[in-house]
Scaffold this active site. Structure first.
Site, PDB file in Angstrom:
ATOM      1  N   CYS A 120     -16.712  16.529   2.539  1.00 62.87           N
ATOM      2  CA  CYS A 120     -16.069  17.570   3.353  1.00 62.87           C
ATOM      3  C   CYS A 120     -14.883  16.908   4.027  1.00 62.87           C
ATOM      4  O   CYS A 120     -15.011  15.762   4.479  1.00 62.87           O
ATOM      5  CB  CYS A 120     -17.044  18.091   4.407  1.00 62.87           C
ATOM      6  SG  CYS A 120     -16.315  19.367   5.460  1.00 62.87           S
ATOM      7  N   CYS A 130     -12.496  22.358   7.594  1.00 60.97           N
ATOM      8  CA  CYS A 130     -13.127  21.846   6.376  1.00 60.97           C
ATOM      9  C   CYS A 130     -12.353  22.242   5.115  1.00 60.97           C
ATOM     10  O   CYS A 130     -12.890  22.138   4.006  1.00 60.97           O
ATOM     11  CB  CYS A 130     -14.564  22.349   6.280  1.00 60.97           C
ATOM     12  SG  CYS A 130     -15.567  21.915   7.708  1.00 60.97           S
ATOM     13  N   LYS A 195     -25.634  26.630   5.549  1.00 62.52           N
ATOM     14  CA  LYS A 195     -25.105  25.931   6.723  1.00 62.52           C
ATOM     15  C   LYS A 195     -24.516  26.968   7.667  1.00 62.52           C
ATOM     16  O   LYS A 195     -23.563  27.662   7.333  1.00 62.52           O
ATOM     17  CB  LYS A 195     -24.048  24.915   6.302  1.00 62.52           C
ATOM     18  CG  LYS A 195     -23.408  24.206   7.493  1.00 62.52           C
ATOM     19  CD  LYS A 195     -22.445  23.113   7.061  1.00 62.52           C
ATOM     20  CE  LYS A 195     -21.797  22.475   8.277  1.00 62.52           C
ATOM     21  NZ  LYS A 195     -20.857  21.405   7.896  1.00 62.52           N
ATOM     22  N   ARG A 205     -19.115  16.566  16.389  1.00 65.82           N
ATOM     23  CA  ARG A 205     -17.652  16.700  16.386  1.00 65.82           C
ATOM     24  C   ARG A 205     -17.022  15.738  17.383  1.00 65.82           C
ATOM     25  O   ARG A 205     -15.923  15.241  17.186  1.00 65.82           O
ATOM     26  CB  ARG A 205     -17.263  18.148  16.661  1.00 65.82           C
ATOM     27  CG  ARG A 205     -17.668  19.029  15.484  1.00 65.82           C
ATOM     28  CD  ARG A 205     -17.393  20.496  15.723  1.00 65.82           C
ATOM     29  NE  ARG A 205     -18.049  21.299  14.678  1.00 65.82           N
ATOM     30  CZ  ARG A 205     -18.135  22.611  14.715  1.00 65.82           C
ATOM     31  NH1 ARG A 205     -17.592  23.294  15.718  1.00 65.82           N
ATOM     32  NH2 ARG A 205     -18.749  23.258  13.734  1.00 65.82           N
ATOM     33  N   ARG A 217     -15.208  27.847  12.826  1.00 66.99           N
ATOM     34  CA  ARG A 217     -15.591  27.711  11.419  1.00 66.99           C
ATOM     35  C   ARG A 217     -16.305  28.961  10.887  1.00 66.99           C
ATOM     36  O   ARG A 217     -16.989  28.919   9.871  1.00 66.99           O
ATOM     37  CB  ARG A 217     -16.510  26.500  11.243  1.00 66.99           C
ATOM     38  CG  ARG A 217     -15.937  25.180  11.709  1.00 66.99           C
ATOM     39  CD  ARG A 217     -16.564  24.034  10.922  1.00 66.99           C
ATOM     40  NE  ARG A 217     -16.509  22.743  11.577  1.00 66.99           N
ATOM     41  CZ  ARG A 217     -15.429  21.990  11.722  1.00 66.99           C
ATOM     42  NH1 ARG A 217     -14.271  22.435  11.287  1.00 66.99           N
ATOM     43  NH2 ARG A 217     -15.495  20.816  12.296  1.00 66.99           N
ATOM     44  N   GLU A 233     -26.610  32.127  -0.954  1.00 63.98           N
ATOM     45  CA  GLU A 233     -25.925  30.828  -0.988  1.00 63.98           C
ATOM     46  C   GLU A 233     -26.715  29.835  -1.844  1.00 63.98           C
ATOM     47  O   GLU A 233     -26.153  29.113  -2.670  1.00 63.98           O
ATOM     48  CB  GLU A 233     -25.776  30.261   0.433  1.00 63.98           C
ATOM     49  CG  GLU A 233     -24.714  30.938   1.297  1.00 63.98           C
ATOM     50  CD  GLU A 233     -23.289  30.515   0.931  1.00 63.98           C
ATOM     51  OE1 GLU A 233     -23.126  29.716  -0.014  1.00 63.98           O
ATOM     52  OE2 GLU A 233     -22.351  30.996   1.585  1.00 63.98           O
ATOM     53  N   LYS A 248     -29.288  23.995   7.385  1.00 62.20           N
ATOM     54  CA  LYS A 248     -28.705  23.276   8.518  1.00 62.20           C
ATOM     55  C   LYS A 248     -28.175  24.263   9.533  1.00 62.20           C
ATOM     56  O   LYS A 248     -27.464  25.184   9.124  1.00 62.20           O
ATOM     57  CB  LYS A 248     -27.561  22.407   7.973  1.00 62.20           C
ATOM     58  CG  LYS A 248     -26.801  21.655   9.029  1.00 62.20           C
ATOM     59  CD  LYS A 248     -25.623  20.949   8.419  1.00 62.20           C
ATOM     60  CE  LYS A 248     -24.788  20.379   9.554  1.00 62.20           C
ATOM     61  NZ  LYS A 248     -23.566  19.794   9.078  1.00 62.20           N
ATOM     62  N   SER A 274     -26.921  16.978  15.197  1.00 60.88           N
ATOM     63  CA  SER A 274     -26.616  16.215  16.410  1.00 60.88           C
ATOM     64  C   SER A 274     -27.099  16.910  17.674  1.00 60.88           C
ATOM     65  O   SER A 274     -27.685  16.280  18.554  1.00 60.88           O
ATOM     66  CB  SER A 274     -25.113  15.961  16.476  1.00 60.88           C
ATOM     67  OG  SER A 274     -24.386  17.181  16.423  1.00 60.88           O
ATOM     68  N   TYR A 313     -31.187  11.824  12.955  1.00 65.50           N
ATOM     69  CA  TYR A 313     -30.727  10.642  13.693  1.00 65.50           C
ATOM     70  C   TYR A 313     -31.912   9.876  14.272  1.00 65.50           C
ATOM     71  O   TYR A 313     -31.766   8.756  14.723  1.00 65.50           O
ATOM     72  CB  TYR A 313     -29.751  11.075  14.796  1.00 65.50           C
ATOM     73  CG  TYR A 313     -28.554  11.817  14.234  1.00 65.50           C
ATOM     74  CD1 TYR A 313     -27.491  11.125  13.655  1.00 65.50           C
ATOM     75  CD2 TYR A 313     -28.497  13.217  14.238  1.00 65.50           C
ATOM     76  CE1 TYR A 313     -26.409  11.803  13.108  1.00 65.50           C
ATOM     77  CE2 TYR A 313     -27.425  13.899  13.701  1.00 65.50           C
ATOM     78  CZ  TYR A 313     -26.384  13.188  13.133  1.00 65.50           C
ATOM     79  OH  TYR A 313     -25.321  13.860  12.578  1.00 65.50           O
TER      80      TYR A 313
HETATM   81  C1  PBG Z   1     -18.963  18.652   8.178  1.00 66.77           C
HETATM   82  C2  PBG Z   1     -20.242  18.362   8.824  1.00 66.77           C
HETATM   83  C3  PBG Z   1     -20.610  18.638  10.132  1.00 66.77           C
HETATM   84  C4  PBG Z   1     -21.895  18.168  10.284  1.00 66.77           C
HETATM   85  C5  PBG Z   1     -22.268  17.584   9.096  1.00 66.77           C
HETATM   86  N1  PBG Z   1     -21.244  17.742   8.182  1.00 66.77           N
HETATM   87  C6  PBG Z   1     -19.833  19.210  11.240  1.00 66.77           C
HETATM   88  C7  PBG Z   1     -19.386  20.596  11.242  1.00 66.77           C
HETATM   89  O1  PBG Z   1     -19.662  21.404  10.360  1.00 66.77           O
HETATM   90  O2  PBG Z   1     -18.651  20.880  12.201  1.00 66.77           O
HETATM   91  C8  PBG Z   1     -22.690  18.263  11.533  1.00 66.77           C
HETATM   92  C9  PBG Z   1     -23.887  17.395  11.616  1.00 66.77           C
HETATM   93  C10 PBG Z   1     -24.456  17.280  12.962  1.00 66.77           C
HETATM   94  O3  PBG Z   1     -24.158  18.058  13.882  1.00 66.77           O
HETATM   95  O4  PBG Z   1     -25.277  16.368  13.134  1.00 66.77           O
HETATM   96  N2  PBG Z   1     -18.418  17.509   7.584  1.00 66.77           N
END
Ligand code: PBG
Length: 327
Positions: A120, A130, A195, A205, A217, A233, A248, A274, A313
């Site tokens: 990405c 993205c 997602k 981020r 997004r 999807e 996710k 996260s 994590y």
């Molecule tokens: C996009 C991506 C994101 C995450 C994983 N791949 C960020 C987004 O979509 O803004 C988020 C993962 C997380 O929050 O731990 N490359």
């Protein structure tokens, strides 16, 4: 035929007995450990909004991955924080980019560790989106070419699996085609299929400096109100060649994990993102909840919902609990 013939407490009386009848159990092999890789040398930069997580330079990421491997974790997934960002995310595709270098280092020093990469461009674009941006819009088909180039550069570096997370339409097919055309017919794709546009990505981020500079997004990530659309999807990604699919975030989307699990036969992964990690850390830091049992309960819930694999994590911490004395 209920009480007093039946007493469900009979099977709850001893830790070993509870262990014998537990329907779902976690194992270190369930985990995929996300790692942030950045440029420079000997770096271990703390991420303020993700206590215990760091941005690693290539030389240091190997050591961190080695610790995970020693704990029984079979895989890591890499996110890159490049030295420069531009409109098209050019630094995502460079043979000597941070992720490409990290893949080479990891595969040469830990050959049995499965190395996955996030595909990405948002960590590499100046605007943080993205996809390719024109007149304030995210251009789908042009972005596919970037994703193909990015996936190929990871393949050339020796990655074991690519994981597109951009949510452009058709990206799994485009990446499959590009990989096959270059002889990488055996390279699996883990598709971030369902997602959602989620508030839970905020700490990530922060970590990757990838907040969109304008807008959000929502024109490409899924709306939180939709469940049937997740199946669309997933179905399309499988048709396009996905070998595994992902839901996710995880904790607020356990129903989606269950739904997807019931509809597909291929492995289902879930990403404890996260924000999920940081909420647990924050609650523990405040002294309001106990970190370790809360962490284990959160992971168990994701597995019980139907996930075969969990990107988390907490991978190392949870593996330590699982390989430690009986709980
Ligand atoms: C996009 C991506 C994101 C995450 C994983 N791949 C960020 C987004 O979509 O803004 C988020 C993962 C997380 O929050 O731990 N490359």
């Amino acid at each position: 035929m209920g009480f007093p013939i039946h007493r469900l407490r009979r099977l709850r009386q001893h830790a070993s007995l509870r262990r014998m009848v537990r329907e779902t159990a976690l194992a270190p092999a369930d985990f995929i450990y996300p790692l942030f890789v950045t440029y420079g040398q000997n770096k271990q930069e703390p991420i303020a909004s993700m206590p215990g997580q760091f941005r690693w330079s290539v030389d240091r990421v190997v050591q961190e991955a080695h610790e995970a491997w020693e704990l029984g974790i079979p895989a890591v997934i890499l996110f890159g924080i490049p030295e420069y960002k531009d409109e098209r995310g050019t630094s995502a595709c460079e043979a000597n980019g941070v992720v490409q270098q990290a893949v080479r280092a990891l595969k040469s020093q830990l050959p049995d560790l499965m190395v996955l990469t996030d595909v990405c461009i948002d960590e590499y674009t100046s605007h943080g989106h993205c996809g390719i941006v024109r007149d304030g819009r995210i251009i789908n088909d042009e972005t596919l070419e970037c994703l193909q180039a990015m996936a190929l550069s990871h393949a050339e570096a020796g990655v074991d699996m690519v994981a597109p997370s951009d949510m452009m339409d058709g990206r799994v097919g485009a990446i499959r085609q590009a990989l096959d055309a270059s002889g990488y017919t055996e390279m699996p794709i883990l598709a971030y299929s369902a997602k959602y546009a989620s508030s839970l990505y905020a700490p990530f981020r922060d970590a990757a400096f990838s907040s969109p500079s304008f807008g959000d997004r929502r024109s490409y990530q899924m709306d939180a109100g939709n469940a049937r659309e997740a199946l669309r999807e997933v179905e399309l990604d499988i048709q396009e060649g996905a070998d595994m699919v992902m839901v996710k975030p995880a904790m607020l989307y356990l129903d989606i994990i269950r739904l997807v699990r019931q509809h597909v036969t291929i492995p289902v992964a879930a990403y404890q993102v996260s924000g999920e990690y940081s909420m647990i850390k924050a609650a523990a830091q405040m002294g309001w909840m106990q970190e370790t049992p809360l962490m284990m309960e959160s992971l168990l819930a994701i597995k019980r919902a139907g996930a075969d694999l969990i990107l988390t994590y907490f991978a190392k911490d949870a593996a330590r609990v699982l390989t430690g004395p009986d709980t």
